[in-house]
Design a protein around this motif. Structure first.
Motif, PDB file in Angstrom:
ATOM      1  N   TRP A 188       8.056  -3.293 -12.105  1.00 50.56           N
ATOM      2  CA  TRP A 188       8.734  -4.181 -11.160  1.00 50.56           C
ATOM      3  C   TRP A 188       8.483  -3.746  -9.723  1.00 50.56           C
ATOM      4  O   TRP A 188       8.119  -4.567  -8.869  1.00 50.56           O
ATOM      5  N   MET A 189       8.684  -2.468  -9.462  1.00 46.64           N
ATOM      6  CA  MET A 189       8.561  -1.950  -8.099  1.00 46.64           C
ATOM      7  C   MET A 189       7.104  -1.897  -7.640  1.00 46.64           C
ATOM      8  O   MET A 189       6.800  -2.171  -6.482  1.00 46.64           O
ATOM      9  N   GLU A 190       6.209  -1.538  -8.552  1.00 48.40           N
ATOM     10  CA  GLU A 190       4.791  -1.427  -8.199  1.00 48.40           C
ATOM     11  C   GLU A 190       4.218  -2.771  -7.787  1.00 48.40           C
ATOM     12  O   GLU A 190       3.464  -2.885  -6.819  1.00 48.40           O
ATOM     13  N   LYS A 191       4.598  -3.815  -8.508  1.00 48.05           N
ATOM     14  CA  LYS A 191       4.086  -5.147  -8.201  1.00 48.05           C
ATOM     15  C   LYS A 191       4.835  -5.808  -7.047  1.00 48.05           C
ATOM     16  O   LYS A 191       4.365  -6.788  -6.477  1.00 48.05           O
ATOM     17  N   SER A 192       6.001  -5.280  -6.698  1.00 44.34           N
ATOM     18  CA  SER A 192       6.782  -5.833  -5.587  1.00 44.34           C
ATOM     19  C   SER A 192       6.494  -5.129  -4.266  1.00 44.34           C
ATOM     20  O   SER A 192       6.375  -5.776  -3.225  1.00 44.34           O
ATOM     21  N   VAL A 193       6.370  -3.794  -4.299  1.00 44.52           N
ATOM     22  CA  VAL A 193       6.227  -3.016  -3.075  1.00 44.52           C
ATOM     23  C   VAL A 193       4.937  -2.201  -3.060  1.00 44.52           C
ATOM     24  O   VAL A 193       4.149  -2.271  -2.126  1.00 44.52           O
ATOM     25  N   GLY A 194       4.731  -1.395  -4.100  1.00 43.07           N
ATOM     26  CA  GLY A 194       3.546  -0.543  -4.125  1.00 43.07           C
ATOM     27  C   GLY A 194       3.748   0.646  -5.050  1.00 43.07           C
ATOM     28  O   GLY A 194       4.857   0.901  -5.528  1.00 43.07           O
ATOM     29  N   ILE A 195       2.680   1.390  -5.288  1.00 41.30           N
ATOM     30  CA  ILE A 195       2.703   2.491  -6.253  1.00 41.30           C
ATOM     31  C   ILE A 195       3.666   3.599  -5.836  1.00 41.30           C
ATOM     32  O   ILE A 195       4.458   4.092  -6.643  1.00 41.30           O
ATOM     33  N   LYS A 196       3.605   4.003  -4.569  1.00 40.57           N
ATOM     34  CA  LYS A 196       4.429   5.118  -4.110  1.00 40.57           C
ATOM     35  C   LYS A 196       5.917   4.809  -4.256  1.00 40.57           C
ATOM     36  O   LYS A 196       6.684   5.620  -4.800  1.00 40.57           O
TER      37      LYS A 196
END
Length: 508
Positions: free
Chosen positions: A76-84
């Motif tokens: 969810w977070m990777e596709k919304s904001v980024g890997i870090k």
């Protein structure tokens, strides 16, 4: 259940029940009464409106848009904001369970004592001349060691006892309801915890530690923690009949039922429990108050039926034993599951390159090496807190505050990413709760603001009273795990950039 082709779908009532059973926690009721008395009720309503409902809708949107992703929060977070951002959020989510294990490793001995003897005897424990708090820490280390050993051997069938414990704990709600009403009616409809007037009754805590403005606001963390488990709604959208209509209705109705349930439960405790009477018994603290309160319910039932004092005491012991056995079964199963499940999801849900080969190795379905690394971190925290030179009451309050703060920090990170998720193009969105940018901003501000403000108040409030130790321990966990997450990510970043160097690609 209704049918949609060959797939069974959740009806509105089934959805409400699913959310209720995932969120509602019996132990939150007596603990809230211990901290705030009836004054806890308004804060449950406030946190329900400002946090529970908007956050539940956010989780629903995430879950619906990423229903085909297997990485959970990381995806969810990777596709919304980024890997870090995704890795730090997921790592902090995992770290919250580390702190939970620190708490339960020591606290479960209170439950075990109550289950066996019908009363908490942990204050009398002394191992090799250590005081009771230090002895509880040593027992916590032994328990963590034993559980990690057996879980690493793949002996996870014990998790099935959680189901039995869960049913028994659920029945406690009925015991509380009918027991309190019987005592209330047989005592001439007089409340054990009297209400002088509306203001002092519902807005002033009988607990002297929760009278200042900062302390009262810090109770929000307890109320928010009581709504934990709403992550489950993220995977229920596509399983619900007519989700556009039933899902928002289900979330709102469930939120109202849960909020009202907590409010009624807290009021029921006051029907048979006088706060000052129990506290003045001595040896009562947040770690054992739930069992002391249920013992008191049995005792008051006996007195209400005009039974002898010895018989009333026996009924009280039976009641506390029942609760102790129920919680032991529930916690034992949950402990075994949480020893490996969050860790496994963290390792399998994030890029393989982030982890050394030995750490990421899965044997017999278990990340055995990683589990022993986890064991080391947990026992360091257990020993650090238990040998801090404080009595049992302060020890368990510290553990409770640490757990509440750690478990609610991921809520802030997930909610903070929501506006970025809403702006992301190319996503299939089968369910949309917030249809305007303004609605998204308001929901994010309410959710992030409420949890952040509550955590800040909780963290700094002890420092204002001169208790710097509690403040330090509440922030040392999040800081430690944030630094650790950043270190792991930076190592992964350098490793990946070397691999991609020949392609002239730089990782963001």
């Amino acid at each position: 259940m209704g049918n949609n082709g060959n797939n069974k779908k959740l009806t509105l009532i089934a959805l409400i029940l699913m959310i209720f059973t995932s969120v509602f926690g019996f132990n939150n009721i007596p603990r809230s009464f211990y901290l705030m008395g009836y004054a806890a009720i308004p804060w449950y309503i406030i946190s329900g409106i400002l946090f529970f409902i908007p956050y539940a809708f956010m989780m629903a949107e995430y879950g619906a848009a990423f229903k085909k992703e297997t990485g959970g929060i990381y995806s969810w977070m990777e596709k919304s904001v980024g890997i870090k951002y995704a890795f730090i959020t997921t790592f902090m989510w995992y770290a919250s369970y580390i702190i939970w294990m620190v708490n339960i490793s020591s606290g479960i001995w209170i439950v075990l004592s109550t289950a066996i003897f019908g009363v908490d005897l942990t204050s009398k424990i002394s191992i090799l001349g250590l005081n009771s708090t230090q002895s509880m820490g040593v027992l916590g280390v032994l328990l963590m060691t034993a559980f990690t050993f057996f879980a690493s051997k793949g002996l996870n069938k014990i998790t099935k006892v959680a189901a039995v414990g869960g049913i028994a704990v659920t029945l406690l709600n009925l015991v509380l309801l009918f027991g309190a009403l019987i005592v209330f009616s047989l005592n001439g409809f007089h409340l054990a915890q009297p209400i002088a007037d509306l203001h002092t009754g519902f807005f002033v805590s009988p607990n002297p530690d929760y009278l200042s403005g900062m302390a009262i606001v810090s109770f929000l963390v307890f109320a928010i923690f009581a709504y934990g488990g709403i992550e489950v709604v993220g995977g229920l959208v596509d399983q619900t009949e007519n989700p556009e209509k039933n899902f928002p209705k289900g979330v709102v109705v469930a939120a109202i039922i849960i909020t009202v349930g907590y409010a009624i439960g807290i009021f029921l405790v006051g029907m048979f429990t006088n706060w000052n009477y129990l506290i003045n018994k001595g040896g009562v603290h947040i770690g054992n108050f739930s069992y002391v309160a249920m013992e008191n319910l049995g005792y008051q039932l006996g007195l209400s039926f005009k039974l002898s004092n010895s018989t009333a005491v026996l009924i009280g012991r039976i009641m506390s034993r029942y609760m102790g056995i129920s919680i032991v079964l529930s916690l034992t199963g949950a402990f075994f599951t949480l020893l490996y499940s969050p860790l496994k999801q963290l390792i399998e849900g994030t890029p393989t390159e982030m982890w050394p080969e030995k750490i990421s190795k899965i044997e017999d379905g278990m990340p055995k090496n990683a589990m022993w690394c986890q064991w080391f971190i947990v026992i360091i925290f257990i020993l650090g807190v238990s040998f801090g030179g404080e009595n049992a009451a302060k020890f368990f309050m510290k553990l409770t505050l640490m757990t509440n703060v750690a478990m609610t920090i991921p809520y802030i990170l997930i909610a903070f990413a929501f506006p970025a998720f809403k702006k992301k193009e190319g996503l299939e969105r089968p369910y949309i709760a917030f249809k305007t940018e303004k609605g998204t901003k308001i929901a994010t501000i309410f959710t992030v603001g409420t949890v952040t403000f509550a955590n800040i108040a909780t963290i700094i409030e002890p420092a204002f009273k001169g208790n710097i130790s509690d403040t330090i321990w509440m922030i040392i966990g999040p800081i430690f795990f944030t630094i650790l997450a950043l270190g792991i990510y930076e190592k992964y970043k350098r490793k990946t950039e070397k691999v991609l160097l020949h392609k002239n690609v730089k990782l963001k």
